[in-house]
Write a protein that holds these residues in place. Structure first.
Motif, PDB file in Angstrom:
ATOM      1  N   VAL A   1       0.854  -1.186   0.000  1.00 44.24           N
ATOM      2  CA  VAL A   1       0.000   0.000   0.000  1.00 44.24           C
ATOM      3  C   VAL A   1       0.893   1.240   0.000  1.00 44.24           C
ATOM      4  O   VAL A   1       1.817   1.360   0.801  1.00 44.24           O
ATOM      5  N   ALA A   2       0.613   2.180  -0.911  1.00 45.54           N
ATOM      6  CA  ALA A   2       1.473   3.341  -1.105  1.00 45.54           C
ATOM      7  C   ALA A   2       0.710   4.644  -0.878  1.00 45.54           C
ATOM      8  O   ALA A   2      -0.516   4.668  -0.712  1.00 45.54           O
ATOM      9  N   ALA A   3       1.462   5.730  -0.887  1.00 45.52           N
ATOM     10  CA  ALA A   3       0.891   7.063  -0.694  1.00 45.52           C
ATOM     11  C   ALA A   3      -0.191   7.340  -1.736  1.00 45.52           C
ATOM     12  O   ALA A   3      -0.108   6.886  -2.877  1.00 45.52           O
ATOM     13  N   GLY A   4      -1.197   8.096  -1.326  1.00 48.46           N
ATOM     14  CA  GLY A   4      -2.316   8.398  -2.207  1.00 48.46           C
ATOM     15  C   GLY A   4      -3.514   7.502  -1.980  1.00 48.46           C
ATOM     16  O   GLY A   4      -4.570   7.695  -2.594  1.00 48.46           O
ATOM     17  N   SER A   5      -3.361   6.530  -1.078  1.00 48.41           N
ATOM     18  CA  SER A   5      -4.456   5.612  -0.778  1.00 48.41           C
ATOM     19  C   SER A   5      -5.489   6.277   0.126  1.00 48.41           C
ATOM     20  O   SER A   5      -5.203   7.249   0.831  1.00 48.41           O
ATOM     21  N   LEU A   6      -6.706   5.744   0.112  1.00 46.94           N
ATOM     22  CA  LEU A   6      -7.780   6.136   1.028  1.00 46.94           C
ATOM     23  C   LEU A   6      -8.233   7.581   0.844  1.00 46.94           C
ATOM     24  O   LEU A   6      -8.599   8.258   1.800  1.00 46.94           O
ATOM     25  N   GLU A   7      -8.228   8.040  -0.389  1.00 48.14           N
ATOM     26  CA  GLU A   7      -8.614   9.430  -0.659  1.00 48.14           C
ATOM     27  C   GLU A   7     -10.033   9.720  -0.181  1.00 48.14           C
ATOM     28  O   GLU A   7     -10.333  10.820   0.297  1.00 48.14           O
ATOM     29  N   GLN A   8     -10.931   8.747  -0.296  1.00 49.60           N
ATOM     30  CA  GLN A   8     -12.323   8.967   0.116  1.00 49.60           C
ATOM     31  C   GLN A   8     -12.420   9.290   1.606  1.00 49.60           C
ATOM     32  O   GLN A   8     -13.262  10.094   2.016  1.00 49.60           O
ATOM     33  N   LEU A   9     -11.554   8.682   2.416  1.00 52.32           N
ATOM     34  CA  LEU A   9     -11.583   8.979   3.846  1.00 52.32           C
ATOM     35  C   LEU A   9     -11.129  10.405   4.123  1.00 52.32           C
ATOM     36  O   LEU A   9     -11.682  11.088   4.985  1.00 52.32           O
ATOM     37  N   SER A  10     -10.124  10.844   3.387  1.00 56.76           N
ATOM     38  CA  SER A  10      -9.686  12.235   3.521  1.00 56.76           C
ATOM     39  C   SER A  10     -10.808  13.193   3.143  1.00 56.76           C
ATOM     40  O   SER A  10     -11.008  14.234   3.781  1.00 56.76           O
ATOM     41  N   ASN A  11     -11.562  12.826   2.114  1.00 50.69           N
ATOM     42  CA  ASN A  11     -12.675  13.671   1.677  1.00 50.69           C
ATOM     43  C   ASN A  11     -13.805  13.718   2.696  1.00 50.69           C
ATOM     44  O   ASN A  11     -14.636  14.627   2.672  1.00 50.69           O
ATOM     45  N   LEU A  12     -13.832  12.729   3.599  1.00 50.70           N
ATOM     46  CA  LEU A  12     -14.821  12.729   4.673  1.00 50.70           C
ATOM     47  C   LEU A  12     -14.365  13.534   5.887  1.00 50.70           C
ATOM     48  O   LEU A  12     -15.076  13.625   6.880  1.00 50.70           O
ATOM     49  N   GLY A  13     -13.169  14.104   5.796  1.00 50.68           N
ATOM     50  CA  GLY A  13     -12.641  14.859   6.921  1.00 50.68           C
ATOM     51  C   GLY A  13     -11.921  14.000   7.931  1.00 50.68           C
ATOM     52  O   GLY A  13     -11.656  14.437   9.059  1.00 50.68           O
ATOM     53  N   LEU A  14     -11.573  12.771   7.555  1.00 56.62           N
ATOM     54  CA  LEU A  14     -10.835  11.871   8.432  1.00 56.62           C
ATOM     55  C   LEU A  14      -9.347  11.951   8.110  1.00 56.62           C
ATOM     56  O   LEU A  14      -8.955  12.074   6.956  1.00 56.62           O
ATOM     57  N   ARG A  15      -8.538  11.882   9.132  1.00 58.15           N
ATOM     58  CA  ARG A  15      -7.085  11.883   8.949  1.00 58.15           C
ATOM     59  C   ARG A  15      -6.605  10.442   8.857  1.00 58.15           C
ATOM     60  O   ARG A  15      -6.876   9.635   9.747  1.00 58.15           O
TER      61      ARG A  15
END
Length: 275
Positions: free
Chosen positions: A152-166
């Motif tokens: 797993v590399a950088a740029g993953s889980l973008e949807q969580l970031s869009n939800l305001g989650l760190r």
């Protein structure tokens, strides 16, 4: 059949982060396969170019991988290495022919030049020091042996970031690639592959990420994905949780709630070097 063991791990080491991770995976072993859709998707992609021969080391073996249909010879020996004893016990029930070894990728308990090929699917992002893991893989691989890895590399889980989650950070493809010493390794196929998995609801989505070494925090309080049954009180209350669910629904697609990972795939060969 002999085992190419070299060093052993000290079972009396004090509790550490590695021990904590091992305990979490052991506890989740029986239900793990219900939630590892990303692992199955990534594994199918990684196995396409993998030839099983001789002594195979599966690092972070989890519930196990069927290598028999990828065999290019009659005598393959699979050494399944995982930090979680519970995972290995579950694996042994499915793959009784595999040798199960409880160990760490940064201190592989194998002799020098004893392994023909290495396979690792979505495990090495757990490493505290990825360079130590690549050095250990170079040590135990025979010259000409290959390592096929997905991370797993950088740029993953973008949807969580869009939800305001760190979300916790992953290494970039460039940083991962830099960990392969050019005197030991020939990199013949390196790429970043986006993979999206879908979930029925937000609870299932958040639970899924613990299997790849991820963690998330809300802007208020930790969302504890180590709990197999996340509950509403882990935010400030039911209202916060419901608001988070409503925001997540904005991203829903026909297949479900999406979660996208950037998967670094490495197909590398051990060349003549220090070993």
């Amino acid at each position: 059949m002999s085992m190419p063991l070299g060093v052993s791990l000290n079972p009396h080491e004090p509790a550490s982060k590695v021990d904590h991770i091992a305990q979490r995976f052991s506890a989740a072993a029986k239900s793990y396969q219900e939630h590892n859709c990303l692992q199955r998707l990534s594994g199918a992609s990684l196995l396409q170019g993998f030839s099983a021969k001789g002594a195979i080391l599966d690092i972070g073996a989890g519930p196990g991988t069927a290598f028999a249909n990828k065999a290019t010879g009659d005598d393959i020996r699979v050494y399944a290495l995982d930090i979680a004893l519970g995972m290995l016990q579950q694996l042994k029930a499915t793959f009784p022919e595999h040798w199960c070894i409880c160990g760490n990728a940064e201190q592989l308990p194998f002799a020098d030049a004893s392994i023909d090929n290495i396979y690792s699917n979505l495990a090495l992002q757990w490493c505290h020091d990825f360079s130590a893991a690549t050095s250990e893989m170079a040590r135990v691989l025979k010259v000409g042996g290959e390592a096929h890895l997905s991370i797993v590399a950088a740029g993953s889980l973008e949807q969580l970031s869009n939800l305001g989650l760190r979300v916790n950070d992953f290494l970039s493809l460039k940083s991962l690639q830099a960990a392969f010493d050019s005197t030991d390794w020939q990199l013949f196929d390196v790429k970043l592959v986006p993979m999206t998995v879908y979930f029925q609801d937000l609870k299932a989505l958040l639970y899924s990420i613990k299997g790849v070494g991820a963690s998330v925090q809300s802007s208020v309080q930790t969302v504890n994905t180590s709990d197999p049954h996340p509950h509403l009180g882990q935010l400030r209350g039911r209202r916060d949780w419901q608001a988070l669910q409503q925001r997540a629904e904005r991203f829903r697609e026909s297949q479900g709630l999406p979660l996208t990972y950037q998967i670094a795939q490495f197909r590398v060969r051990r060349q003549g070097g220090s070993v």
